[in-house]
Each structure stands twice: as structure tokens, then as C-alpha cells.
Write an enzyme that holds these catalytic residues in place. Structure first.
Site: not given
Ligand code: F6R
Length: 254
Positions: A80, A149, A151, A156
Site C-alpha cells: 500500500d 481493527n 485490517h 478496512e
């Protein structure tokens, strides 16, 4: 100095290596990566940024310097990049990779690929990036970290198992968590280019490294929860060659 003992178990289909501490988990991940490079010099690696792999990259650079670990035929693709940050921006993932790994090993710069945060058409660029991976023969070993979370890369919660490389909006939680690398949360870009979960699941082998008690819930849900898009890392249960390398703190809820 000998590393403290580690123990290995299987949770569902995932092989989990629990190491005593952060240092030995990083060492273990570096060993696994270096073994893969030695057994396949023309390997295609998928690489991650963030706080987690820093020590692992330091170990790999050391293995290059002292043990002749050769990266001259290695190709890499990063997961990313922030949209809006140039390659030479101090917080860009390209800069991170240069500073933490590429500048210390003999990988050819033309063989390193990080999405371009300044691409004129980021969505199109994401597609082309994915096509480059296919052209290189696919990822042999994909290294991942995990967000609190759940990811993976910047997929996400809510990202589907068949998602492809694309532009994604970062959640407030991720922006907050990554603010530690910037002067303030306001400076963290709000969008990024990320490989998709579908792209990641096409890697031949996946290695996820997680360190610290703030990852314990994410690791617990990834391994012992039902695979669900609300926790992207749990979707790794759908792949048949996944290894988690975690320290005792990250494994504390298993
Ligand atoms: C980075 C990436 C992210 C990180 C994750 C954990 O390329 O893809 O998914 O792996 O946000 O970040 P750290 O390691 O900083 O806790």
C-alpha cells in the site's frame, strides 16, 4: 545468544508460532523470509510497512551484510501507499522501505515496487500495479501486519474477500493509529492505494507478524472468530498456507 523457546500450534488451518518476545518474533520472521529467499533466489516478495516489521527488516539487512543473503534476483511489491505523498516524503511507504530495507541490501531498485502516491489516476494505477504482480508470476511469500481493527494492508473492515487493488478511504481508527508517525492526525492522508484481500489471498504463502498486547484482540478474532468481512484478517482462514508469527503478548487471548 540463543533465542528463548517458541511454541508452535495450529489454529484451524493456520500455523501459529508463538515467540517469547518481540525480538524473537522478529528474528523468527526474518529467518523464515531468508530461508525462502535462499531456497528460491528469484522469489517475488510481498512486503508491508508500519512499526511491526522494522526489526525484522533490520535483521534481514544484517543477514545480507554478514551472511551474504543475496537479494540481487529478488522482486518485491508493497501492499500500500498513502495517496498524496511523494516517494521522497518522509512518511511515504516508499521512503520507509528505502530507509528500513532497500538501502541496506542489494535488491535492484527497478525490482522494487511500491504504489505511486502521486499517480494521476490512482484507481487506474492500482489496477496496473496488480497487473504487474501477475506479470511477475504472483507473490511467493506475502508478509503482513495487522491493524487493531483487523485490517490487512489498508483493507478496512467491510472489505470483501474478493476485493482487488484499489483506492480506499482510511477509517478514523486507522488515521488515529498512524498519527504516531506524523506531526498530528490532521497530517495523515485520508486515502490510500491498497492491494485487495483477493489479491493477498492469491499469494502462494502468507506470513503475518504481530507484536504487542494491542494486537491481542485482532489476533484472537483472526484465528478464533468466524471468517467475516467485519474483521479482514479472519478472511486469511480461507487460504491454505498461512503462518502467524506472534509474541506472547499478541497471543495472550488465544
Ligand atoms: C502496512 C500495512 C498495514 C499495517 C498495519 C499494522 O503496509 O499494510 O496493514 O501492517 O496497520 O501496522 P503497525 O505494524 O504499525 O502496527
Amino acid at each position: 545468544m540463543k533465542n528463548p523457546p517458541e511454541h508452535e500450534r495450529t489454529v484451524g488451518s493456520i500455523n501459529v508460532i508463538v515467540c517469547a518476545d518481540a525480538q524473537s518474533a522478529s528474528q523468527k520472521a526474518a529467518e523464515l523470509m531468508s530461508n525462502a529467499i535462499r531456497s528460491r533466489p528469484k522469489i517475488v516478495l510481498g512486503l508491508a510497512t508500519g512499526g511491526t516489521p522494522v526489526e525484522m527488516y533490520r535483521q534481514l539487512a544484517k543477514m545480507h551484510e554478514h551472511d551474504g543473503l543475496d537479494f540481487s534476483n529478488v522482486t518485491s511489491f508493497n501492499l500500500d501507499e498513502y495517496i498524496g505523498l511523494s516517494a521522497d516524503h518522509p512518511q511515504s511507504y516508499r521512503m520507509f522501505m528505502q530507509q528500513k530495507l532497500f538501502d541496506h541490501i542489494n535488491i535492484k531498485s527497478e525490482n522494487t515496487h511500491v504504489p505511486d502516491g502521486l499517480a494521476a489516476d490512482p484507481q487506474q494505477h492500482a489496477k496496473e500495479f496488480e497487473a504487474l504482480i501477475v506479470k511477475a508470476g504472483g507473490i511467493d511469500v506475502q508478509l503482513l501486519g495487522v491493524g487493531q481493527n483487523g485490517h490487512i494492508a489498508f483493507n478496512e473492515p467491510g472489505s470483501t474477500a474478493d476485493s482487488r487493488a484499489r483506492v480506499i478511504e482510511l477509517t478514523p481508527a486507522t488515521i488515529q493509529s498512524n498519527a504516531r508517525f506524523f506531526a498530528s492526525a490532521d497530517e495523515v492522508p485520508k486515502t490510500a492505494i491498497t492491494l485487495g484481500i483477493g489479491t493477498i489471498l492469491e499469494a502462494k504463502r502468507i506470513v503475518l507478524l504481530a507484536i504487542g498486547s494491542n494486537k491481542a484482540t485482532a489476533i484472537h478474532r483472526a484465528l478464533e472468530g468466524k471468517p467475516d468481512i467485519s474483521h479482514p484478517a479472519s478472511l486469511l482462514q480461507n487460504h491454505d498456507d498461512v503462518t502467524f508469527i506472534v509474541d506472547e503478548s499478541a497471543a495472550s487471548l488465544l
